[in-house]
Design a protein around this motif. Structure first.
Motif, PDB file in Angstrom:
ATOM      1  N   THR A  65       0.848  -1.619  -0.350  1.00 41.16           N
ATOM      2  CA  THR A  65      -0.080   0.479   0.021  1.00 41.16           C
ATOM      3  C   THR A  65       1.289   1.244  -0.174  1.00 41.16           C
ATOM      4  O   THR A  65       2.326   0.930   0.173  1.00 41.16           O
ATOM      5  CB  THR A  65      -0.881  -0.692   1.276  1.00 41.16           C
ATOM      6  N   LEU A  66      -0.108   2.355  -0.696  1.00 37.20           N
ATOM      7  CA  LEU A  66       1.022   3.598  -0.454  1.00 37.20           C
ATOM      8  C   LEU A  66       0.546   4.539   0.695  1.00 37.20           C
ATOM      9  O   LEU A  66      -0.573   4.731   0.788  1.00 37.20           O
ATOM     10  CB  LEU A  66       0.923   4.128  -2.162  1.00 37.20           C
ATOM     11  N   LYS A  67       1.557   5.181   1.160  1.00 36.75           N
ATOM     12  CA  LYS A  67       0.771   6.054   2.555  1.00 36.75           C
ATOM     13  C   LYS A  67       1.791   6.981   2.362  1.00 36.75           C
ATOM     14  O   LYS A  67       2.809   7.506   1.884  1.00 36.75           O
ATOM     15  CB  LYS A  67       0.835   5.024   3.495  1.00 36.75           C
ATOM     16  N   ALA A  68       1.295   8.384   3.166  1.00 38.83           N
ATOM     17  CA  ALA A  68       1.623   8.992   2.799  1.00 38.83           C
ATOM     18  C   ALA A  68       2.640   9.981   3.840  1.00 38.83           C
ATOM     19  O   ALA A  68       3.220   9.851   3.758  1.00 38.83           O
ATOM     20  CB  ALA A  68       0.840  10.198   3.200  1.00 38.83           C
ATOM     21  N   ALA A  69       3.154   8.361   4.937  1.00 35.35           N
ATOM     22  CA  ALA A  69       3.956   9.002   6.352  1.00 35.35           C
ATOM     23  C   ALA A  69       4.697   8.039   5.011  1.00 35.35           C
ATOM     24  O   ALA A  69       6.760   8.940   5.747  1.00 35.35           O
ATOM     25  CB  ALA A  69       3.288   8.325   7.168  1.00 35.35           C
ATOM     26  N   ASP A  70       5.263   7.518   4.004  1.00 36.24           N
ATOM     27  CA  ASP A  70       6.394   7.221   3.735  1.00 36.24           C
ATOM     28  C   ASP A  70       6.330   6.592   2.067  1.00 36.24           C
ATOM     29  O   ASP A  70       6.028   5.987   2.007  1.00 36.24           O
ATOM     30  CB  ASP A  70       6.766   5.960   4.052  1.00 36.24           C
ATOM     31  N   PRO A  71       6.193   8.209   0.693  1.00 38.65           N
ATOM     32  CA  PRO A  71       5.894   8.048   0.196  1.00 38.65           C
ATOM     33  C   PRO A  71       6.915   6.961  -1.312  1.00 38.65           C
ATOM     34  O   PRO A  71       7.006   7.351  -2.327  1.00 38.65           O
ATOM     35  CB  PRO A  71       5.752   9.076  -0.868  1.00 38.65           C
ATOM     36  N   THR A  72       8.152   6.188  -0.368  1.00 44.42           N
ATOM     37  CA  THR A  72       9.339   6.528  -1.297  1.00 44.42           C
ATOM     38  C   THR A  72       8.673   5.845  -1.978  1.00 44.42           C
ATOM     39  O   THR A  72       9.422   5.981  -3.812  1.00 44.42           O
ATOM     40  CB  THR A  72      10.025   5.600  -0.643  1.00 44.42           C
ATOM     41  N   MET A 122       8.135  18.371  -2.582  1.00 44.42           N
ATOM     42  CA  MET A 122       6.791  18.743  -3.105  1.00 44.42           C
ATOM     43  C   MET A 122       5.771  18.083  -2.759  1.00 44.42           C
ATOM     44  O   MET A 122       4.650  18.806  -2.206  1.00 44.42           O
ATOM     45  CB  MET A 122       6.754  19.651  -4.073  1.00 44.42           C
ATOM     46  N   LYS A 123       5.745  17.066  -3.133  1.00 41.81           N
ATOM     47  CA  LYS A 123       4.357  16.080  -2.923  1.00 41.81           C
ATOM     48  C   LYS A 123       4.801  15.385  -1.926  1.00 41.81           C
ATOM     49  O   LYS A 123       3.668  15.482  -1.444  1.00 41.81           O
ATOM     50  CB  LYS A 123       5.059  14.763  -4.245  1.00 41.81           C
ATOM     51  N   ARG A 124       5.522  15.810  -1.078  1.00 43.91           N
ATOM     52  CA  ARG A 124       5.878  14.638   0.256  1.00 43.91           C
ATOM     53  C   ARG A 124       4.623  16.043   1.327  1.00 43.91           C
ATOM     54  O   ARG A 124       4.227  15.537   1.836  1.00 43.91           O
ATOM     55  CB  ARG A 124       7.137  14.803   0.905  1.00 43.91           C
ATOM     56  N   ARG A 125       5.424  16.926   1.108  1.00 45.75           N
ATOM     57  CA  ARG A 125       4.298  18.384   1.802  1.00 45.75           C
ATOM     58  C   ARG A 125       2.696  18.143   1.573  1.00 45.75           C
ATOM     59  O   ARG A 125       2.226  18.546   2.569  1.00 45.75           O
ATOM     60  CB  ARG A 125       5.007  19.167   1.548  1.00 45.75           C
ATOM     61  N   TRP A 126       2.473  18.035  -0.202  1.00 43.80           N
ATOM     62  CA  TRP A 126       0.684  17.960  -0.101  1.00 43.80           C
ATOM     63  C   TRP A 126       0.584  16.422   0.166  1.00 43.80           C
ATOM     64  O   TRP A 126      -0.464  16.693   0.989  1.00 43.80           O
ATOM     65  CB  TRP A 126       1.630  17.791  -1.968  1.00 43.80           C
ATOM     66  N   LEU A 127       0.832  15.418   0.571  1.00 41.54           N
ATOM     67  CA  LEU A 127       0.602  14.098   0.842  1.00 41.54           C
ATOM     68  C   LEU A 127       0.640  14.571   2.376  1.00 41.54           C
ATOM     69  O   LEU A 127      -0.550  14.060   2.881  1.00 41.54           O
ATOM     70  CB  LEU A 127       1.871  13.119   0.742  1.00 41.54           C
ATOM     71  N   ALA A 128       1.180  15.322   2.716  1.00 40.39           N
ATOM     72  CA  ALA A 128       1.413  15.296   4.439  1.00 40.39           C
ATOM     73  C   ALA A 128       0.393  16.159   4.669  1.00 40.39           C
ATOM     74  O   ALA A 128      -0.670  16.193   6.157  1.00 40.39           O
ATOM     75  CB  ALA A 128       1.935  16.110   5.010  1.00 40.39           C
ATOM     76  N   SER A 129      -0.135  17.195   3.716  1.00 42.68           N
ATOM     77  CA  SER A 129      -1.413  18.492   3.786  1.00 42.68           C
ATOM     78  C   SER A 129      -2.376  17.958   3.823  1.00 42.68           C
ATOM     79  O   SER A 129      -4.015  18.246   4.290  1.00 42.68           O
ATOM     80  CB  SER A 129      -0.705  20.342   4.035  1.00 42.68           C
ATOM     81  N   ALA A 130      -2.834  16.995   2.802  1.00 37.04           N
ATOM     82  CA  ALA A 130      -3.960  16.601   2.342  1.00 37.04           C
ATOM     83  C   ALA A 130      -5.250  15.669   2.963  1.00 37.04           C
ATOM     84  O   ALA A 130      -4.570  15.308   3.636  1.00 37.04           O
ATOM     85  CB  ALA A 130      -3.355  15.825   0.803  1.00 37.04           C
ATOM     86  N   PRO A 131      -6.308  15.415   2.986  1.00 34.09           N
ATOM     87  CA  PRO A 131      -7.232  15.251   3.459  1.00 34.09           C
ATOM     88  C   PRO A 131      -7.364  13.929   2.882  1.00 34.09           C
ATOM     89  O   PRO A 131      -7.782  14.017   2.557  1.00 34.09           O
ATOM     90  CB  PRO A 131      -8.666  16.076   3.430  1.00 34.09           C
ATOM     91  N   LEU A 132      -6.444  13.083   3.594  1.00 34.88           N
ATOM     92  CA  LEU A 132      -6.942  11.652   2.232  1.00 34.88           C
ATOM     93  C   LEU A 132      -7.485  10.346   3.334  1.00 34.88           C
ATOM     94  O   LEU A 132      -7.891  10.663   4.860  1.00 34.88           O
ATOM     95  CB  LEU A 132      -5.098  10.884   2.726  1.00 34.88           C
ATOM     96  N   PRO A 133      -7.467   9.294   2.568  1.00 34.03           N
ATOM     97  CA  PRO A 133      -8.348   8.206   3.631  1.00 34.03           C
ATOM     98  C   PRO A 133      -7.544   7.714   5.249  1.00 34.03           C
ATOM     99  O   PRO A 133      -6.331   8.348   5.283  1.00 34.03           O
ATOM    100  CB  PRO A 133      -8.538   7.047   3.242  1.00 34.03           C
ATOM    101  N   ALA A 134      -7.823   7.693   5.638  1.00 35.67           N
ATOM    102  CA  ALA A 134      -7.711   6.379   7.790  1.00 35.67           C
ATOM    103  C   ALA A 134      -5.957   6.420   6.936  1.00 35.67           C
ATOM    104  O   ALA A 134      -6.079   5.305   6.150  1.00 35.67           O
ATOM    105  CB  ALA A 134      -8.405   5.925   7.727  1.00 35.67           C
ATOM    106  N   GLY A 135      -4.831   6.408   8.058  1.00 39.17           N
ATOM    107  CA  GLY A 135      -3.488   6.271   7.085  1.00 39.17           C
ATOM    108  C   GLY A 135      -2.712   6.369   6.979  1.00 39.17           C
ATOM    109  O   GLY A 135      -2.526   5.876   6.574  1.00 39.17           O
ATOM    110  N   GLY A 136      -4.041   7.600   5.846  1.00 42.34           N
ATOM    111  CA  GLY A 136      -2.629   8.167   4.831  1.00 42.34           C
ATOM    112  C   GLY A 136      -3.005   7.148   3.522  1.00 42.34           C
ATOM    113  O   GLY A 136      -1.727   7.514   2.125  1.00 42.34           O
ATOM    114  N   PHE A 137      -4.116   6.514   3.072  1.00 38.34           N
ATOM    115  CA  PHE A 137      -3.847   5.368   2.253  1.00 38.34           C
ATOM    116  C   PHE A 137      -3.553   6.424   0.757  1.00 38.34           C
ATOM    117  O   PHE A 137      -5.548   7.492   0.520  1.00 38.34           O
ATOM    118  CB  PHE A 137      -5.052   4.862   2.206  1.00 38.34           C
TER     119      PHE A 137
END
Length: 509
Positions: free
Chosen positions: A336-343, A370-385
């Motif tokens: 799974t892809l999660k905002a905490a680690d989008p490597t 830039m994308k890391r910052r965006w992912l950290a601030s975006a309202p994503l589903p539970a767990g940053g999925f």
């Protein structure tokens, strides 16, 4: 120097000059128009050259030759080319020497302004190459354009980009390199950080249309560049010279495919304006080597820079044999892809893209941040999925990103307009690494995403995607979503693409 008029109902009337009549000649009368223009450019352009000039102008936009007649005799002219919502006076306003400073040029110009406004044109500009020091004709032309209400402005180059795509920083750097040395103003708008400016530009240019819950895009937006509010190209990367050519046109010069004339004698102007010169476009830096994202062929060999041909090779249009699927899928694992680690996501975009092209190191670092910052601030589903990735051993094979509809739409992706926005997830990026069999890996990713969401819908009821008809391996394959039970909901671009959706199953069903 350049003058710009914003055309509106407040335009003043043209001054009355006794015996003066302004006509718009039909373009089919190109020889007549050329004869008049040759008179106003007498000594600098021959009739034959004027004929060639008008013929080259045809096809660049709607052509309007304005001619001033005094007591039935032609004494001045202005050639207007309309391009979408903008218009240009090519080469300036021209008045025969013995009739200057009598209001002919001002009447001609103001008549053109009012006529263009009646046609729905929103903006007119004229550019003039000024001598140093200015000649008497330079001073007269500048006074005319100032008196007619023209605003002295450099061309405005604007870029709207999605922070969701880490390639945006490479493209923006490429735009600025291509315009190096050009006298322009450059602005860039993050689609989510500066939505008012970005969406106003997209809507006014026709790239987005009003929808029931906000602007609606007709195609995914990664980055779009504009010159004076008009979009340049429809995808990235732009071919080398396209942006520079658009800027050269805005500066009144000539670029390939743009109207122009050979210049007159050095340092001289024939009248209130001068024929446009065949100047070189602004110096261009190294063009960005990225795509929309770039179309894919086999990746180039290690250490060999990809050629333009490599970047433009289309995805294969043939589905693989069913018997080849087991080998193509062997060894793939899903994560799974999660905002905490989008490597994994960033690895796919910046290092494993199927084109084999990579952004320059500095741009890649800025794009990833830039994308890391965006992912950290975006309202994503539970767990940053935000999707799934496929791996083959330690190598990334592909990614499939999915976001809440409102998030995807705000970031520049095409979404549906049906149903409740807060209950829909939208598929955005679906990409497979170079060297992999695209269709089998695409199916592996979509099947894995649906399985993950069926196990845990995370509060959502549907997943949607936009599919392009007949795209067997491209970015938005209709056939793939149709095969996995998606139902067509609405046309996006009639005959080209549609929004599809699939209901998510509650656990245990």
């Amino acid at each position: 120097m350049r003058w710009v008029w914003r055309l509106g109902p407040e335009l003043g009337p043209a001054p009355a000059v006794e015996g003066l009549e302004i006509r718009v000649l039909p373009v089919r009368g190109v020889d007549v128009a050329a004869g008049i223009m040759a008179q106003t450019w007498k000594g600098y352009v021959t009739r034959a050259e004027a004929v060639e000039f008008l013929r080259r102008a045809q096809g660049q936009g709607r052509l309007l030759p304005f001619v001033a007649y005094l007591d039935g005799h032609p004494v001045g002219s202005a050639l207007v080319v309309i391009r979408k919502r903008s218009a240009q006076i090519v080469g300036g306003v021209h008045v025969l020497p013995e009739h200057r400073r009598r209001g002919v040029g001002l009447t001609l110009l103001r008549t053109a302004l009012r006529h263009l406004h009646s046609l729905g044109v929103g903006r007119l500009y004229v550019a003039r190459r000024m001598s140093d020091p200015p000649t008497a004709d330079d001073v007269a032309a500048a006074a005319l354009y100032d008196r007619a209400g023209g605003e002295r402005r450099r061309p405005l180059v604007e870029a709207v980009y999605s922070p969701l795509c880490p390639w945006s920083t490479e493209w923006l750097a490429g735009f600025q390199e291509e315009l190096s040395g050009a006298d322009v103003e450059f602005r860039a708008y993050d689609l989510t950080a500066e939505p008012d400016k970005a969406w106003a530009l997209l809507t006014s240019s026709g790239l987005a249309r009003p929808g029931p819950r906000g602007p609606v895009l007709e195609r995914n937006l990664f980055v779009q560049v504009f010159v004076d509010g008009e979009p340049v190209g429809e995808s990235v990367p732009l071919s080398p010279g396209v942006l520079a050519g658009a800027v050269a046109t805005a500066l009144g010069g000539e670029a390939p495919g743009v109207v122009g004339l050979v210049p007159g004698p050095a340092g001289k102007s024939p009248s209130d304006g001068e024929p446009p010169s065949a100047g070189e476009p602004p110096s261009a830096g190294k063009p960005p080597s990225a795509g929309e994202p770039p179309s894919a062929g086999e990746p180039p060999s290690a250490g060999e820079p990809p050629s333009a041909e490599t970047r433009s090779v289309p995805y294969t249009a043939v589905l693989p044999r069913v018997a080849s699927y087991p080998a193509a899928l062997e060894g793939l694992t899903l994560e799974t892809l999660k905002a905490a680690d989008p490597t994994a996501d960033l690895e796919m975009c910046l290092a494993r893209h199927p084109s084999g092209v990579r952004p320059r190191e500095e741009a890649a670092a800025r794009g990833a941040a830039m994308k890391r910052r965006w992912l950290a601030s975006a309202p994503l589903p539970a767990g940053g999925f935000f999707g799934v990735a496929a791996r083959r051993g330690d190598r990334l094979a592909g990614i499939l990103e999915v976001y809440p509809r409102r998030v995807a739409a705000a970031a520049g992706f095409v979404t549906g307009t049906w149903g409740e926005d807060d209950r829909v997830l939208t598929v955005t990026c679906l990409e497979v690494a170079g060297g992999e069999s695209r269709q089998p890996v695409m199916e592996f990713l979509l099947e894995g995403l649906l399985g993950e969401l069926d196990r845990d819908p995370r509060g959502y009821a549907h997943v949607e995607a936009v599919g392009v008809y007949g795209s067997l391996a491209g970015f938005n394959p209709y056939w793939l979503f149709d095969k996995y039970g998606f139902t067509r909901r609405e046309e996006r671009r009639p005959g080209e693409s549609a929004a599809l959706s699939r209901a998510l199953r509650a656990p245990g069903i």
